[in-house]
Design a protein around this motif. Structure first.
Motif, short mmCIF file in Angstrom:
data_model
loop_
_atom_site.label_atom_id
_atom_site.label_comp_id
_atom_site.label_asym_id
_atom_site.label_seq_id
_atom_site.Cartn_x
_atom_site.Cartn_y
_atom_site.Cartn_z
N LEU A 60 -8.08 -5.42 5.88
CA LEU A 60 -8.66 -6.48 4.64
C LEU A 60 -9.39 -5.84 3.62
N PHE A 63 -7.77 -3.20 1.74
CA PHE A 63 -6.88 -4.06 0.72
C PHE A 63 -7.97 -4.11 -0.42
N VAL A 143 -0.27 -6.96 1.57
CA VAL A 143 -1.46 -8.07 1.94
C VAL A 143 -0.82 -9.18 2.61
#
Length: 149
Positions: A60, A63, A143
């Motif tokens: 995460l 990203f 995502v």
């Protein structure tokens, strides 16, 4: 006529002629599209790299970092910071204020409309780029998929 790469900023208020401002506006739109497509490829590659991170929290973070880097690269490569509609509005105002004679006014407004029509200003121009749109969709889907796991 100056080359787009030689201009620091479109500086529509500073152009000695409206015709030069129209030329710069057209060049700016073309350059924006090219740059966004070029940078979209890097967004795609960095998104693929994010999938190689095994830790969900680090993935995460990867990203988020990819998005920050992409946004900064795109911002740094675009010389003119005004939106297309704002730039168009400035030129339109100058055309009305500085055009001498109805024929000149109509010619310049027609030229602005041709630029507007050719590049579909007002229709979210950033998504008119196929490569950029596909890369952005891939990033968004990645995502969302990550968040679902």
């Amino acid at each position: 006529m100056t080359d787009f790469a030689d201009t620091q900023s479109m500086g529509l208020e500073e152009h000695p002629s409206i015709d030069a401002a129209l030329d710069e506006f057209r060049k700016h739109i073309k350059e924006y599209r090219k740059v966004s497509n070029d940078e979209g490829v890097w967004l795609f590659l960095s998104t693929l790299g994010c999938w190689s991170v095994t830790s969900p929290i680090l993935q995460l973070a990867a990203f988020a970092v990819a998005l920050i880097i992409f946004s900064k690269r795109l911002k740094n490569r675009i010389k003119e910071k005004k939106s297309f509609p704002k730039s168009e509005e400035i030129i339109r105002q100058r055309i009305h204020e500085e055009s001498v004679g109805k024929e000149v006014l109509q010619r310049r407004l027609a030229r602005l409309e041709n630029i507007r029509g050719a590049y579909r200003i007002g229709m979210r121009p950033i998504f008119d780029n196929g490569v950029f749109a596909i890369c952005w969709l891939f990033y968004g889907a990645s995502v969302v998929l990550h968040m679902m796991h």
